[in-house]
Design a protein around this motif. Structure first.
Motif, PDB file in Angstrom:
ATOM      1  N   ASP A  75      -9.589 -26.964  -3.338  1.00 40.05           N
ATOM      2  CA  ASP A  75      -9.979 -25.707  -4.188  1.00 40.05           C
ATOM      3  C   ASP A  75     -10.868 -26.674  -5.352  1.00 40.05           C
ATOM      4  OD1 ASP A  75      -9.129 -23.898  -3.315  1.00 40.05           O
ATOM      5  OD2 ASP A  75      -8.001 -23.235  -4.495  1.00 40.05           O
ATOM      6  N   ALA A  76     -10.394 -27.966  -5.520  1.00 36.60           N
ATOM      7  CA  ALA A  76     -11.223 -28.573  -7.073  1.00 36.60           C
ATOM      8  C   ALA A  76     -12.553 -29.660  -6.123  1.00 36.60           C
ATOM      9  CB  ALA A  76     -10.327 -29.872  -7.120  1.00 36.60           C
ATOM     10  N   VAL A  77     -12.539 -30.182  -4.698  1.00 38.34           N
ATOM     11  CA  VAL A  77     -13.080 -30.850  -4.258  1.00 38.34           C
ATOM     12  C   VAL A  77     -14.379 -29.744  -4.148  1.00 38.34           C
ATOM     13  CG1 VAL A  77     -13.814 -31.659  -1.948  1.00 38.34           C
ATOM     14  CG2 VAL A  77     -11.732 -32.233  -3.383  1.00 38.34           C
ATOM     15  N   LEU A  78     -13.990 -28.357  -3.418  1.00 40.64           N
ATOM     16  CA  LEU A  78     -15.103 -27.460  -3.561  1.00 40.64           C
ATOM     17  C   LEU A  78     -15.447 -27.273  -4.665  1.00 40.64           C
ATOM     18  CD1 LEU A  78     -13.055 -24.754  -1.278  1.00 40.64           C
ATOM     19  CD2 LEU A  78     -14.976 -26.492   0.273  1.00 40.64           C
ATOM     20  N   GLN A  79     -15.208 -26.801  -5.479  1.00 40.73           N
ATOM     21  CA  GLN A  79     -15.756 -26.850  -7.312  1.00 40.73           C
ATOM     22  C   GLN A  79     -17.144 -27.569  -7.016  1.00 40.73           C
ATOM     23  OE1 GLN A  79     -14.192 -24.619 -10.731  1.00 40.73           O
ATOM     24  NE2 GLN A  79     -14.303 -26.795 -11.504  1.00 40.73           N
ATOM     25  N   LEU A  80     -16.384 -29.352  -7.249  1.00 40.57           N
ATOM     26  CA  LEU A  80     -17.633 -30.644  -7.420  1.00 40.57           C
ATOM     27  C   LEU A  80     -18.694 -29.806  -6.632  1.00 40.57           C
ATOM     28  CD1 LEU A  80     -17.722 -32.964  -8.249  1.00 40.57           C
ATOM     29  CD2 LEU A  80     -16.330 -33.864  -7.203  1.00 40.57           C
ATOM     30  N   LEU A  81     -17.786 -29.431  -4.908  1.00 38.24           N
ATOM     31  CA  LEU A  81     -19.662 -29.448  -4.417  1.00 38.24           C
ATOM     32  C   LEU A  81     -20.364 -28.448  -5.083  1.00 38.24           C
ATOM     33  CD1 LEU A  81     -17.450 -30.125  -1.081  1.00 38.24           C
ATOM     34  CD2 LEU A  81     -18.863 -31.778  -2.042  1.00 38.24           C
ATOM     35  N   GLU A  82     -19.930 -27.400  -5.372  1.00 29.68           N
ATOM     36  CA  GLU A  82     -20.882 -26.668  -4.937  1.00 29.68           C
ATOM     37  C   GLU A  82     -21.725 -26.897  -7.058  1.00 29.68           C
ATOM     38  OE1 GLU A  82     -20.827 -21.573  -6.861  1.00 29.68           O
ATOM     39  OE2 GLU A  82     -18.650 -22.972  -6.492  1.00 29.68           O
ATOM     40  N   LYS A  83     -20.906 -27.837  -7.520  1.00 34.01           N
ATOM     41  CA  LYS A  83     -21.605 -27.793  -9.080  1.00 34.01           C
ATOM     42  C   LYS A  83     -22.460 -28.702  -8.588  1.00 34.01           C
ATOM     43  CE  LYS A  83     -18.292 -26.137 -12.640  1.00 34.01           C
ATOM     44  NZ  LYS A  83     -16.773 -26.852 -13.523  1.00 34.01           N
ATOM     45  N   SER A  84     -22.149 -29.343  -8.149  1.00 42.17           N
ATOM     46  CA  SER A  84     -23.036 -30.803  -7.832  1.00 42.17           C
ATOM     47  C   SER A  84     -24.423 -30.507  -6.779  1.00 42.17           C
ATOM     48  CB  SER A  84     -22.644 -32.029  -7.169  1.00 42.17           C
ATOM     49  OG  SER A  84     -22.043 -32.168  -6.429  1.00 42.17           O
ATOM     50  N   GLY A  85     -23.697 -29.215  -5.694  1.00 40.85           N
ATOM     51  CA  GLY A  85     -25.336 -28.699  -4.569  1.00 40.85           C
ATOM     52  C   GLY A  85     -24.668 -29.603  -3.789  1.00 40.85           C
ATOM     53  N   THR A  86     -23.823 -30.538  -3.660  1.00 40.29           N
ATOM     54  CA  THR A  86     -22.958 -31.169  -1.957  1.00 40.29           C
ATOM     55  C   THR A  86     -22.399 -30.889  -0.897  1.00 40.29           C
ATOM     56  OG1 THR A  86     -23.047 -32.865  -4.173  1.00 40.29           O
ATOM     57  CG2 THR A  86     -22.418 -33.559  -1.957  1.00 40.29           C
ATOM     58  N   PRO A  87     -23.956 -31.133   0.114  1.00 44.41           N
ATOM     59  CA  PRO A  87     -23.353 -30.080   0.807  1.00 44.41           C
ATOM     60  C   PRO A  87     -21.581 -31.141   1.617  1.00 44.41           C
ATOM     61  CG  PRO A  87     -25.442 -31.473   1.835  1.00 44.41           C
ATOM     62  CD  PRO A  87     -25.234 -31.044   0.315  1.00 44.41           C
ATOM     63  N   ALA A  88     -20.450 -30.337   2.446  1.00 46.19           N
ATOM     64  CA  ALA A  88     -19.600 -31.029   2.202  1.00 46.19           C
ATOM     65  C   ALA A  88     -19.942 -31.838   3.383  1.00 46.19           C
ATOM     66  CB  ALA A  88     -18.942 -30.085   3.188  1.00 46.19           C
ATOM     67  N   SER A  89     -21.208 -31.645   4.353  1.00 44.66           N
ATOM     68  CA  SER A  89     -21.628 -32.167   5.737  1.00 44.66           C
ATOM     69  C   SER A  89     -22.471 -34.211   5.171  1.00 44.66           C
ATOM     70  CB  SER A  89     -22.463 -31.867   6.555  1.00 44.66           C
ATOM     71  OG  SER A  89     -23.684 -31.129   5.625  1.00 44.66           O
ATOM     72  N   SER A  90     -22.629 -34.300   3.937  1.00 43.71           N
ATOM     73  CA  SER A  90     -23.182 -35.589   3.298  1.00 43.71           C
ATOM     74  C   SER A  90     -22.106 -36.223   3.177  1.00 43.71           C
ATOM     75  CB  SER A  90     -24.062 -35.104   2.022  1.00 43.71           C
ATOM     76  OG  SER A  90     -23.242 -34.735   1.455  1.00 43.71           O
ATOM     77  N   VAL A  91     -20.634 -35.677   2.781  1.00 46.52           N
ATOM     78  CA  VAL A  91     -19.360 -36.821   2.523  1.00 46.52           C
ATOM     79  C   VAL A  91     -18.507 -37.308   3.500  1.00 46.52           C
ATOM     80  CG1 VAL A  91     -18.190 -36.347   0.812  1.00 46.52           C
ATOM     81  CG2 VAL A  91     -19.412 -35.011   0.079  1.00 46.52           C
ATOM     82  N   THR A  92     -18.648 -38.250   2.995  1.00 44.15           N
ATOM     83  CA  THR A  92     -18.373 -39.148   4.842  1.00 44.15           C
ATOM     84  C   THR A  92     -16.462 -38.900   4.219  1.00 44.15           C
ATOM     85  OG1 THR A  92     -19.328 -40.914   4.081  1.00 44.15           O
ATOM     86  CG2 THR A  92     -17.411 -41.937   5.728  1.00 44.15           C
ATOM     87  N   ALA A  93     -16.274 -39.230   3.464  1.00 46.08           N
ATOM     88  CA  ALA A  93     -14.886 -38.763   3.471  1.00 46.08           C
ATOM     89  C   ALA A  93     -14.117 -38.771   2.413  1.00 46.08           C
ATOM     90  CB  ALA A  93     -13.812 -39.276   3.970  1.00 46.08           C
ATOM     91  N   ILE A  94     -12.968 -37.982   1.660  1.00 52.32           N
ATOM     92  CA  ILE A  94     -12.193 -37.070   0.926  1.00 52.32           C
ATOM     93  C   ILE A  94     -11.124 -38.606   0.559  1.00 52.32           C
ATOM     94  CG2 ILE A  94     -10.899 -35.747  -1.134  1.00 52.32           C
ATOM     95  CD1 ILE A  94     -12.189 -33.939   0.635  1.00 52.32           C
ATOM     96  N   GLY A  95     -11.236 -39.193  -1.048  1.00 59.48           N
ATOM     97  CA  GLY A  95     -10.020 -39.926  -0.949  1.00 59.48           C
ATOM     98  C   GLY A  95      -8.871 -39.288  -2.008  1.00 59.48           C
ATOM     99  N   ASN A  96      -7.631 -38.800  -1.534  1.00 59.33           N
ATOM    100  CA  ASN A  96      -6.810 -38.014  -2.656  1.00 59.33           C
ATOM    101  C   ASN A  96      -5.337 -38.315  -2.517  1.00 59.33           C
ATOM    102  OD1 ASN A  96      -5.402 -35.452  -3.933  1.00 59.33           O
ATOM    103  ND2 ASN A  96      -4.264 -35.686  -1.862  1.00 59.33           N
ATOM    104  N   HIS A  97      -5.272 -39.040  -4.191  1.00 58.57           N
ATOM    105  CA  HIS A  97      -4.172 -39.419  -4.558  1.00 58.57           C
ATOM    106  C   HIS A  97      -2.780 -39.249  -4.253  1.00 58.57           C
ATOM    107  CE1 HIS A  97      -0.625 -40.780  -7.488  1.00 58.57           C
ATOM    108  NE2 HIS A  97      -1.786 -41.990  -6.751  1.00 58.57           N
ATOM    109  N   GLY A  98      -2.862 -37.567  -4.287  1.00 56.78           N
ATOM    110  CA  GLY A  98      -2.369 -36.690  -4.539  1.00 56.78           C
ATOM    111  C   GLY A  98      -1.238 -36.408  -5.835  1.00 56.78           C
ATOM    112  N   GLN A  99      -0.183 -35.591  -6.175  1.00 59.44           N
ATOM    113  CA  GLN A  99       0.273 -35.781  -7.453  1.00 59.44           C
ATOM    114  C   GLN A  99       1.917 -36.692  -7.371  1.00 59.44           C
ATOM    115  OE1 GLN A  99       0.027 -34.576 -10.496  1.00 59.44           O
ATOM    116  NE2 GLN A  99       1.753 -35.999 -11.018  1.00 59.44           N
ATOM    117  N   THR A 100       2.290 -37.673  -7.829  1.00 64.50           N
ATOM    118  CA  THR A 100       3.832 -38.313  -7.829  1.00 64.50           C
ATOM    119  C   THR A 100       5.080 -37.422  -8.743  1.00 64.50           C
ATOM    120  OG1 THR A 100       2.199 -40.420  -7.378  1.00 64.50           O
ATOM    121  CG2 THR A 100       4.501 -40.293  -8.557  1.00 64.50           C
ATOM    122  N   VAL A 101       5.667 -37.398  -7.402  1.00 59.15           N
ATOM    123  CA  VAL A 101       6.722 -36.763  -8.006  1.00 59.15           C
ATOM    124  C   VAL A 101       7.899 -37.696  -8.528  1.00 59.15           C
ATOM    125  CG1 VAL A 101       6.372 -34.361  -7.674  1.00 59.15           C
ATOM    126  CG2 VAL A 101       7.451 -35.962  -6.436  1.00 59.15           C
TER     127      VAL A 101
END
Length: 370
Positions: A75-101
């Motif tokens: 959802d955080a990524v989708l919000q960034l895409l919407e706010k920036s007007g960036t289509p998902a198809s233009s992004v090569t990849a997401i780098g997700n650190h994850g939450q360290t527990v």
């Protein structure tokens, strides 16, 4: 190498939100195009904190958190895409650190655990995702952390004098860049974590805004000396730590002999503790006539902490990375976008001299969108 778009997702030890950064990468040129912060739901944060400080849990709780965080990061990524007007198809990849527990890089069975199901992120965003960055480094005998110094080395080249890049999140970590010497990097100790936990306990605020609570107190030298006895501080790098060590129960144990100390005095002393443990390490790497300390992370917004760093390091230029063209709040999210790019192109992304790994490697696991 042609220009490509990547998104970095970072949720740090402070757990105050999910940072996302949209970056353009072309060779060594890394440009921040858009950024956003997505709130961390209080119920998820509370459950995560229980796990991080070693309270009893079970596989059901871990599995549910992994699932919920997967949706949260997506959802955080989708919000960034919407706010920036960036289509998902233009992004090569997401780098997700994850939450360290939990992060346990030493002992008979070293391990690290980050939650946030990357399958969900990929399915929901329709963008391939690189995650699980730390465990391959650990499989090669490394600490699995810190990973950001390799990124710092790329964007802040060593000059004639030392450059130290300091990230003050929940934990503080440094990257040491010196001319004609290997890059170093490790966790110096607590950043905002203890201050945040203490002010939350006594005021209900999530952090000490403008250091107002700390400024009402006075430094307690005896408590400071007690805190400085923590054995982690005397360990030689490579080393890394986290909330599994520096947490509220640890602090309360340190306070057992200080019954008459005010909450404000504790907060002021914790700020000094963070500043001093950082400055003691940074000063050992002074080289040249114009050494510089570039600071990023939430700690840059603590004026007392930044003031004390400047006072403790009088021969250093102490500045936010923002003044050097890299947004101090989104440095780590940018770093994980860069780590994703390194994985996609099978380029090494760890520094063995930093983590202690036996060799350089391309870190992470790719979750395809097809």
């Amino acid at each position: 190498m042609k220009s490509e778009l990547y998104i970095g997702v970072m949720s740090g030890t402070s757990m105050d939100g999910v940072d996302t950064a949209l970056v353009s990468i072309e060779g060594t040129r890394i440009t921040l195009l858009a950024h956003d912060e997505f709130p961390m739901p209080e119920d998820i944060k509370a459950r995560l904190l229980e796990v991080c400080i070693g309270q009893k849990t079970d596989l059901i709780a871990i599995g549910e958190l992994d699932h919920q965080l997967g949706h949260l990061f997506a959802d955080a990524v989708l919000q960034l895409l919407e706010k920036s007007g960036t289509p998902a198809s233009s992004v090569t990849a997401i780098g997700n650190h994850g939450q360290t527990v939990f992060h346990q890089p030493t002992g008979e069975s070293p391990f690290t655990m980050q939650l946030g199901d990357a399958n969900i992120i990929t399915a929901k965003t329709e963008i391939q995702t690189v995650a699980d960055f730390r465990r391959k480094d650990m499989a090669l005998g490394g600490q699995g952390a810190p990973l950001v110094p390799a990124f710092h080395h790329t964007i802040f080249h060593p000059q004639e004098s030392s450059v130290v890049v300091l990230n003050i999140g929940g934990i503080s970590n440094i990257s040491v860049l010196r001319p004609n010497q290997p890059t170093l990097g490790y966790d110096t100790g607590p950043g905002n974590m203890l201050m945040d936990a203490w002010v939350d306990k006594h005021t209900g605020e999530k952090f000490d805004r403008d250091a107002q609570f700390a400024l009402q107190g006075k430094l307690n030298q005896a408590l400071l000396e007690q805190l400085l006895n923590e054995s982690y501080l005397s360990q030689m790098p490579p080393k890394s730590t986290g909330r599994e060590l520096f947490n509220l129960p640890w602090l309360e144990q340190q306070l057992t002999e200080f019954n008459d100390i005010s909450a404000e005095d504790v907060q002021r002393t914790l700020c000094e503790y963070t500043a001093l443990t950082i400055a003691n390490e940074v000063e050992t790497y002074r080289l040249g006539n114009q050494p510089a300390l570039y600071v990023c992370g939430g700690g840059t917004r603590n004026p007392l902490l930044m003031k004390r760093l400047s006072e403790l390091l009088p021969s250093w230029e102490v500045e936010s990375t923002t003044s050097k063209g890299v947004d101090a709040d989104y440095m780590e999210a940018m770093a994980f976008a860069w780590l994703a790019q390194r994985h996609v192109h099978q380029l090494p992304s760890n520094l063995p001299e930093v983590t202690g790994a036996s060799r350089a490697a391309s870190l992470g696991v790719l979750y395809r969108a097809d």
